[in-house]
Design a protein around this motif. Structure first.
Motif, short mmCIF file in Angstrom:
data_model
loop_
_atom_site.label_atom_id
_atom_site.label_comp_id
_atom_site.label_asym_id
_atom_site.label_seq_id
_atom_site.Cartn_x
_atom_site.Cartn_y
_atom_site.Cartn_z
N VAL A 216 4.17 7.61 -8.08
CA VAL A 216 4.91 7.99 -6.87
C VAL A 216 5.62 6.76 -6.29
N GLY A 217 4.91 5.65 -6.22
CA GLY A 217 5.52 4.43 -5.71
C GLY A 217 6.66 3.96 -6.59
N ALA A 218 6.51 4.09 -7.91
CA ALA A 218 7.57 3.65 -8.81
C ALA A 218 8.83 4.49 -8.63
N CYS A 219 8.66 5.79 -8.35
CA CYS A 219 9.84 6.63 -8.10
C CYS A 219 10.55 6.18 -6.82
N MET A 220 9.76 5.87 -5.78
CA MET A 220 10.38 5.40 -4.54
C MET A 220 11.13 4.09 -4.78
N ILE A 221 10.50 3.19 -5.54
CA ILE A 221 11.14 1.90 -5.79
C ILE A 221 12.39 2.07 -6.64
N GLY A 222 12.33 2.96 -7.64
CA GLY A 222 13.50 3.21 -8.48
C GLY A 222 14.67 3.72 -7.65
N LEU B 48 0.82 -1.22 0.00
CA LEU B 48 0.00 0.00 0.00
C LEU B 48 0.85 1.27 0.00
N ALA B 49 1.98 1.25 0.69
CA ALA B 49 2.84 2.42 0.78
C ALA B 49 3.37 2.84 -0.59
N PHE B 50 3.47 1.88 -1.53
CA PHE B 50 3.91 2.22 -2.88
C PHE B 50 2.72 2.37 -3.82
N GLY B 51 1.57 1.82 -3.44
CA GLY B 51 0.43 1.80 -4.33
C GLY B 51 -0.49 3.01 -4.18
N ASP B 52 -0.44 3.67 -3.03
CA ASP B 52 -1.31 4.82 -2.79
C ASP B 52 -0.41 5.99 -2.40
N TRP B 53 -0.33 7.00 -3.29
CA TRP B 53 0.64 8.09 -3.10
C TRP B 53 0.39 8.90 -1.84
#
Lengths: 216, 216, 216
Positions: free
Chosen positions: C120-126, B61-66
């Motif tokens: 947003v999550g993809a930027c964090m993961i990157g 959820l932390a990555f899926g919901d901004w």
């Protein structure tokens, strides 16, 4: 006693031994009762949780079968009160710990191979199953992990996992050869303790740290 | 305001409070702006990321919901500049932190039960959801995790998660009893702060560390 | 040479550079040969393993493709013996490390977007793909992670991942713009090293730590 009962008993023995090792480290750091139990549980179950996450067996066995958590927690709590007696059992503990290392190496490697992880990856996962709990224990108690510093510990696990992967590749991953692989890890660990074998350390004059630090 | 909006608001309040606690710890260690925001985000979202990984809800959820990441990052950045004022709000922060602990415990345990994790595992996951961020915060700032050392913090979370699992087992996991469980965690945490309750620590003369170190 | 071969070579170059950085840190801490290789492998593969876990690509590439682990382990073992020579290559290493940072940022963000993680999550993961290995290296060697303390390192990765997410949102995530994004991260990192740019640190008089510690 069936084979699967024997395997479960062996697995829970490994869990108990690793929990005792984690709880002892926590007692030495003067953590409270909760901290002692928590570090014990991490030391006992951390490697298996990591293994199950990377092979996508969710929820990890440590959360799916209550006997693992209860065995770890009860053992760690017992160490909280009995640690002076426990300290006198040092040789017993080292022998049991070597048995846990051997067992977790073999079962971890097998589970990874069963999940269709290629051989090199399965060896890494098998070794991490065996040493992962100890890494967690040392990180939580503020120590540089002891397996990275000295002794033949992780190396024994790695050698055992390679043996298991080879057995599997040649279709020989049956009870007797796998038991032999576990005995090999166990013996390698005990002999290296007895003879004080250890991995080499770097030559003198290490470079300064902070390769990423200074100006270009 | 619908129930789900209320729950989201409560969740984001917990995220903000934990982000503030992480950012404060990072400021005290003189980390830079990025470090303060990073530790704040880990403290706020780390427990939930672990929970979602072990119940296979991916991406977490932390990555899926901004809204989670933005709430955490903005709060942590605010602490970077406002930390002297923030330090004066200590009592408020402790109360909000107890509220976050209560909320994350209840929602974490429920999510694990919904994902068909058995009761003992769900209690462990619920507690880890609540304390995981604080563990990450302390590891990143080079401290032995404070929840392992003193006070009734994780124990309050564990008690709450057991209450939720019992409610669920008896088919009573509805709004009112679950709210009561959260209030119970909140109250237990605040009373133990007020009365300086803490878990017991080991008796004197701990054994030497390094159960794995010495010769056999 | 096909595009995918070129990408694999670039990826393995990044793995080798990060392995060398991890191994150097481990040599400086006087870990043994196993410890040096282990920290090198974690520094090289840790970020990618985390990325693959949160996007549910299991087993992670680091366990599924033996070339990654072997590249990392061989490089780290080489550093164990060659570290005095390696220390003289500092500028080369910093340049290669910046290249690894740029590459892992772009590929990590793309993989997250391909797995349908929101922007947003993809930027964090990157960003975590690029800095995760370095975090693991510092935690294992008992240091507060260097990326949290100074310099434009993680911030360059974050800026690059935002660029990739924007390109993707506008349907422009093709070879040339993505290469430009990687060059941007690389250049930002090198210029900030050269000019000693760094993120701001908190004003003086930080609050006492232990927001969770004292009495209410």
């Amino acid at each position: 006693m069936t084979t699967s009962t024997a395997l479960l008993l062996a697995d829970l023995t490994g869990v108990a031994v690793f929990a005792a090792s984690g709880a002892s480290a926590a007692v030495a750091k003067r953590l409270d009762l909760f901290g002692v139990v928590f570090v014990g549980v991490v030391a006992a179950l951390g490697g298996g949780i990591f293994r199950d996450l990377v092979i996508d067996e969710v929820p990890p066995l440590a959360f799916g079968d209550w006997r693992y958590a209860v065995t770890a927690a009860v053992t760690a709590a017992a160490i909280f009160w009995l640690h002076p007696q426990f300290a006198r059992l040092r040789t017993t503990v080292l022998v049991l710990d070597a048995a846990g290392l051997a067992l977790f190496t073999v079962t971890g490697t097998l589970k990874a191979l069963d999940a269709h992880v290629p051989a090199v990856g399965a060896c890494m996962i098998g070794m991490l199953t065996a040493i992962g709990g100890g890494l967690g224990r040392d990180l939580l108690t503020g120590e540089i992990p002891v397996v990275l510093r000295r002794e033949i510990y992780a190396v024994a696990a790695l050698a055992g996992s390679i043996a298991v992967a080879l057995l599997s590749a040649y279709g020989a991953a049956t009870a007797v050869p796998l038991t032999a692989a576990a005995v090999f890890v166990f013996a390698l660990r005990l002999v290296s303790l007895r003879r004080r074998w250890s991995a080499p350390v770097p030559a003198l004059r290490p470079p300064r740290t902070g390769a990423r630090g200074p100006q270009l």
